[in-house]
Scaffold this active site. Structure first.
Site, PDB file in Angstrom:
ATOM      1  N   SER A 146       1.058  15.996  -1.981  1.00  0.00           N
ATOM      2  CA  SER A 146       2.109  16.827  -1.395  1.00  0.00           C
ATOM      3  C   SER A 146       2.984  15.987  -0.485  1.00  0.00           C
ATOM      4  O   SER A 146       2.530  14.980   0.074  1.00  0.00           O
ATOM      5  CB  SER A 146       1.479  17.969  -0.575  1.00  0.00           C
ATOM      6  OG  SER A 146       2.440  18.645   0.208  1.00  0.00           O
TER       7      SER A 146
ATOM      8  N   TYR B 215      -4.319  21.709   5.984  1.00  0.00           N
ATOM      9  CA  TYR B 215      -3.739  21.482   4.655  1.00  0.00           C
ATOM     10  C   TYR B 215      -3.031  20.136   4.601  1.00  0.00           C
ATOM     11  O   TYR B 215      -3.245  19.339   3.675  1.00  0.00           O
ATOM     12  CB  TYR B 215      -2.757  22.602   4.312  1.00  0.00           C
ATOM     13  CG  TYR B 215      -1.985  22.361   3.037  1.00  0.00           C
ATOM     14  CD1 TYR B 215      -2.539  22.676   1.801  1.00  0.00           C
ATOM     15  CD2 TYR B 215      -0.703  21.799   3.068  1.00  0.00           C
ATOM     16  CE1 TYR B 215      -1.840  22.442   0.624  1.00  0.00           C
ATOM     17  CE2 TYR B 215       0.000  21.560   1.899  1.00  0.00           C
ATOM     18  CZ  TYR B 215      -0.574  21.881   0.681  1.00  0.00           C
ATOM     19  OH  TYR B 215       0.126  21.633  -0.480  1.00  0.00           O
TER      20      TYR B 215
END
EC number: 1.1.1.1
Length: 254
Positions: free
Chosen positions: A138, A151
């Site tokens: 990501s 996260y």
């Protein structure tokens, strides 16, 4: 790499970005696409099969949080059937900073374990032919969304792991690169929990900014697969595919 006539394993190939990427891969004509996912979706598998009847699409249930031994057992079943696998895509991910242990288990440990398990079949030191790993990380691995630090940290860890194993390719014969999507319109980002509820509106605030579609992301994902650059850090954001040059601040010197 050329996707046509290759054998591909796609972990979480039925998710938001995953399903559109599976569609684009099938269009490119691999010999086999093996989808491993926690949730069975017969309709999606049927759609993939119909999209290109020349491609054999197979589904196996798989939770990336299972012990390493179970992953190795599943991969042995797949390798016994296909004999060779060219590409492993690790795409499992969750976005919920209320679930700290599971976030780390899915986003990081699952990627590490699945990659480690396939080394039994690929590592040239064991007589394997080598292979290619594409890990979906990501852009939060570059710079965090600070309201979801768990996260973001899990994705940074997955990115670091990927760049490390890429540098081991001369030893193992296994190359690797990371796929780092920006904010993409998926169920994942429509509503999620911030850490300790520091920002209840984090999803809403995030979606006020420009995003990309899953199809745009998937099409660029396939371009990255075809480019097949060991160690590449690909940013897939706002419909663009860009290679990131990582700034080095320290080197182990070994």
């Amino acid at each position: 790499m050329v996707i046509a006539n290759s054998n591909v394993i796609f972990v979480a190939g039925l998710g938001g970005i995953g399903l559109d990427t599976s569609r684009e891969i099938v269009k490119s004509g691999p010999k086999n696409l093996v989808v491993l996912d926690r949730v069975d979706n017969p309709a999606a598998i049927a759609e993939l099969k119909a999209l290109n009847p020349k491609v054999t699409v197979t589904f196996y249930p798989y939770d990336v949080t299972v012990p390493l031994a179970e992953t190795k057992k599943l991969l042995k079943t797949i390798f016994d059937k296909l004999k060779t696998v060219d590409l492993l895509i690790n795409g499992a991910g969750i976005l919920d900073d209320n679930q700290i242990e599971r976030t780390i288990a899915v986003n990081f440990t699952g990627t590490v374990n699945t990659t480690t398990a396939i080394m039994d079949f690929w590592d040239k030191r064991k007589g394997g032919p080598g292979g290619v790993v594409a890990n979906i990380c990501s852009v939060t691995g570059f710079n965090s969304i600070y309201q979801v630090p768990v996260y973001s940290a899990s994705k940074a860890a997955a990115l670091s792991f990927t760049t490390s194993i890429a540098k081991l390719a001369h030893i193992t014969g296994v190359t690797a690169y990371s796929i780092n999507p920006g904010i993409t319109k998926t169920v994942l980002v429509h509503k999620f929990n911030s850490w300790l509820s520091v920002e209840p509106r984090v999803a809403e605030l995030l979606l006020e900014h420009p995003t990309q579609t899953t199809l745009q992301c998937a099409q660029n994902f396939v371009k990255a697969i075809e480019a097949n650059q060991n160690g590449a850090i690909w940013k897939l954001d706002l419909g663009r595919l860009d290679a990131i040059e990582w700034t080095k601040h320290w080197d182990s010197g070994i």
